[in-house]
Design a protein around this motif. Structure first.
Motif, PDB file in Angstrom:
ATOM      1  N   ARG A 152      31.787   6.323 -16.140  1.00 58.58           N
ATOM      2  CA  ARG A 152      31.583   6.828 -17.499  1.00 58.58           C
ATOM      3  C   ARG A 152      30.451   6.058 -18.187  1.00 58.58           C
ATOM      4  N   ARG A 153      29.996   6.617 -19.307  1.00 59.40           N
ATOM      5  CA  ARG A 153      29.072   5.908 -20.186  1.00 59.40           C
ATOM      6  C   ARG A 153      29.141   6.533 -21.568  1.00 59.40           C
ATOM      7  N   ILE A 154      28.609   5.802 -22.555  1.00 61.70           N
ATOM      8  CA  ILE A 154      28.498   6.295 -23.926  1.00 61.70           C
ATOM      9  C   ILE A 154      27.032   6.237 -24.320  1.00 61.70           C
ATOM     10  N   VAL A 155      26.524   7.355 -24.824  1.00 61.74           N
ATOM     11  CA  VAL A 155      25.139   7.405 -25.292  1.00 61.74           C
ATOM     12  C   VAL A 155      25.126   7.844 -26.748  1.00 61.74           C
ATOM     13  N   TYR A 156      24.040   7.516 -27.436  1.00 62.11           N
ATOM     14  CA  TYR A 156      23.898   7.862 -28.844  1.00 62.11           C
ATOM     15  C   TYR A 156      22.642   8.707 -29.011  1.00 62.11           C
ATOM     16  N   TYR A 161      27.617  10.057 -31.034  1.00 59.81           N
ATOM     17  CA  TYR A 161      27.932   9.403 -29.763  1.00 59.81           C
ATOM     18  C   TYR A 161      28.454  10.455 -28.793  1.00 59.81           C
ATOM     19  N   PHE A 162      28.117  10.280 -27.525  1.00 59.74           N
ATOM     20  CA  PHE A 162      28.606  11.185 -26.485  1.00 59.74           C
ATOM     21  C   PHE A 162      29.283  10.362 -25.392  1.00 59.74           C
ATOM     22  N   HIS A 163      30.532  10.674 -25.144  1.00 61.95           N
ATOM     23  CA  HIS A 163      31.234  10.116 -23.990  1.00 61.95           C
ATOM     24  C   HIS A 163      30.898  11.016 -22.806  1.00 61.95           C
ATOM     25  N   GLN A 164      30.359  10.442 -21.742  1.00 60.62           N
ATOM     26  CA  GLN A 164      29.910  11.221 -20.589  1.00 60.62           C
ATOM     27  C   GLN A 164      30.602  10.755 -19.303  1.00 60.62           C
ATOM     28  N   VAL A 165      30.727  11.690 -18.370  1.00 59.09           N
ATOM     29  CA  VAL A 165      31.287  11.415 -17.055  1.00 59.09           C
ATOM     30  C   VAL A 165      30.234  11.732 -16.003  1.00 59.09           C
ATOM     31  N   LEU A 166      30.201  10.928 -14.937  1.00 56.68           N
ATOM     32  CA  LEU A 166      29.226  11.139 -13.872  1.00 56.68           C
ATOM     33  C   LEU A 166      29.841  11.978 -12.763  1.00 56.68           C
ATOM     34  N   PHE A 167      29.309  13.192 -12.593  1.00 58.92           N
ATOM     35  CA  PHE A 167      29.683  14.074 -11.498  1.00 58.92           C
ATOM     36  C   PHE A 167      28.574  14.056 -10.449  1.00 58.92           C
ATOM     37  N   PRO A 168      28.801  14.617  -9.260  1.00 63.35           N
ATOM     38  CA  PRO A 168      27.737  14.664  -8.256  1.00 63.35           C
ATOM     39  C   PRO A 168      26.478  15.363  -8.755  1.00 63.35           C
ATOM     40  N   THR A 169      26.629  16.261  -9.719  1.00 62.23           N
ATOM     41  CA  THR A 169      25.480  16.985 -10.272  1.00 62.23           C
ATOM     42  C   THR A 169      24.763  16.210 -11.380  1.00 62.23           C
ATOM     43  N   GLY A 170      25.331  15.072 -11.803  1.00 65.43           N
ATOM     44  CA  GLY A 170      24.725  14.280 -12.866  1.00 65.43           C
ATOM     45  C   GLY A 170      25.693  14.001 -14.003  1.00 65.43           C
ATOM     46  N   GLY A 232      33.894  13.500  -5.976  1.00 63.07           N
ATOM     47  CA  GLY A 232      33.583  14.784  -6.592  1.00 63.07           C
ATOM     48  C   GLY A 232      33.738  15.972  -5.677  1.00 63.07           C
ATOM     49  N   SER A 233      34.068  15.738  -4.413  1.00 68.80           N
ATOM     50  CA  SER A 233      34.269  16.842  -3.481  1.00 68.80           C
ATOM     51  C   SER A 233      35.614  17.502  -3.755  1.00 68.80           C
ATOM     52  N   ALA A 234      35.608  18.837  -3.876  1.00 69.02           N
ATOM     53  CA  ALA A 234      36.826  19.541  -4.274  1.00 69.02           C
ATOM     54  C   ALA A 234      37.280  20.538  -3.214  1.00 69.02           C
TER      55      ALA A 234
END
Length: 271
Positions: A152-156, A161-170, A232-234
C-alpha cells in the motif's frame, strides 16, 4: 453486555487470543484476525432488509449471528472495541474509488479508522471489501508499505489523500479522504444512502469478501467467485445455480442461509 463481555465476545468471534494493550502489534493482530473471520458482505440489502448500524444491532449481527457486513458495521464494531481497549481512535470519512476514474466523484459513503500511537498516526480499515487492510498502514506519503497481503501507499494530489493498493497492473486508488472526522450522524446518513438509494452499487450487485491465509483473498461478486493469491494471480469460477451460490457462501465465507434463499440483484439472473 458490559465492556469486558463485548471484548471477550468479539475476540472469540475473530479467534484472537493475544494481549489487550493498545499497541501497534495488537492493532495489527486484531486487524488481520477480523478480516479473516468476519466477511465483508451486503447480503441483507439484497434480501430487502434495512441496515441498522447501532452498536447493539451490529453486535447481534456480526458477533451473535456470525454474519458479516459493510464498512459502517465492520469499522463501527472495530472502533468500539479499540476504544474500550484504550486506543486513541477516530472514524474518518472517505470516498471509495475502486473501479472509478479520477474525474468521477463518488459519494462520501465510507468510514475507516485513524489510530494515534506514541505520536505516530496509523490507519486501519476492515470494511473495504476485497482490499480491506490486513495490517495497519502509517500516515506517511509516497512510501510503499508492506502489509500481510498487498503493498500500500498514501499519496497527496489535488488537496486530497489517496490510499492506494499495488496490483500487478500498477497502483490503484482504494479511497480518497481529507482527514475529516465522520461522526455518528454522518455515518447514519451515509448508511441510509448506501443501503437504500437506487444508485448505490450495493443495490445492484452481490459482494462478499474475506482475507485468507498466506496473502490469499476470497471474493464473490454476483456469480463470479475469485481466489486471488498474494501476487495478484486469480482463479475464477462461475456459479451456475442459486444452490451453488448458497454452498459457496457457506464453504468459503462461513455464511449460512436456507437453501431456498433468493438474493435480488440484476447480476444474479439465472438462465
Amino acid at each position: 453486555m458490559n465492556d469486558q463481555q463485548l471484548i471477550d465476545a468479539y475476540f472469540h468471534r475473530i479467534g484472537y487470543k493475544g494481549p489487550h494493550n493498545p499497541s501497534l502489534d495488537v492493532l495489527n493482530q486484531i486487524t488481520l484476525a477480523h478480516v479473516r473471520s468476519i466477511p465483508f458482505e451486503n447480503l441483507d440489502i439484497l434480501l430487502g432488509k434495512s441496515i441498522n448500524i447501532s452498536l447493539d444491532a451490529v453486535i447481534e449481527k456480526l458477533i451473535n449471528q456470525e454474519r458479516g457486513g459493510y464498512c459502517f458495521e465492520q469499522n463501527g464494531l472495530l472502533l468500539c472495541v479499540l476504544q474500550k481497549l484504550g486506543f486513541d481512535v477516530t472514524p474518518i470519512s472517505a470516498r471509495v474509488r475502486l473501479d472509478r476514474p479520477r474525474d468521477f466523484t463518488p459519494p462520501r459513503t465510507h468510514v475507516f479508522l485513524k489510530v494515534e500511537l506514541s505520536g505516530t498516526t496509523w490507519f486501519t480499515d476492515v470494511g473495504v471489501g476485497g482490499v480491506s487492510l490486513t495490517s495497519a498502514i502509517q500516515f506517511i506519503q509516497d512510501t510503499e508499505q508492506i502489509t500481510n497481503h498487498e503493498t500500500r501507499r498514501i499519496v497527496y494530489e489535488g488537496n486530497r489523500y489517496f490510499h492506494q493498493v499495488l496490483f500487478p497492473t500498477g497502483w490503484v486508488d482504494v479511497c480518497e479522504f481529507t482527514l475529516e472526522e465522520m461522526p455518528e450522524i454522518d455515518r447514519e446518513l451515509a448508511n441510509w444512502y448506501t443501503s437504500n438509494h437506487p444508485k448505490s452499487h450495493f443495490k445492484d450487485r452481490l459482494i462478499v469478501a474475506r482475507a485468507g491465509d498466506n496473502g490469499k483473498r476470497l471474493t464473490l461478486v454476483n456469480r463470479e467467485f475469485s481466489e486471488r493469491d498474494k501476487n495478484g494471480s486469480a482463479n475464477k469460477t462461475t456459479i451456475n445455480s442459486p444452490k451453488e451460490l448458497i454452498k459457496v457462501l457457506n464453504e468459503n465465507f462461513n455464511l449460512t442461509f436456507p437453501i431456498d434463499t433468493k438474493f435480488q440483484s440484476p447480476g444474479l439472473r439465472w438462465d
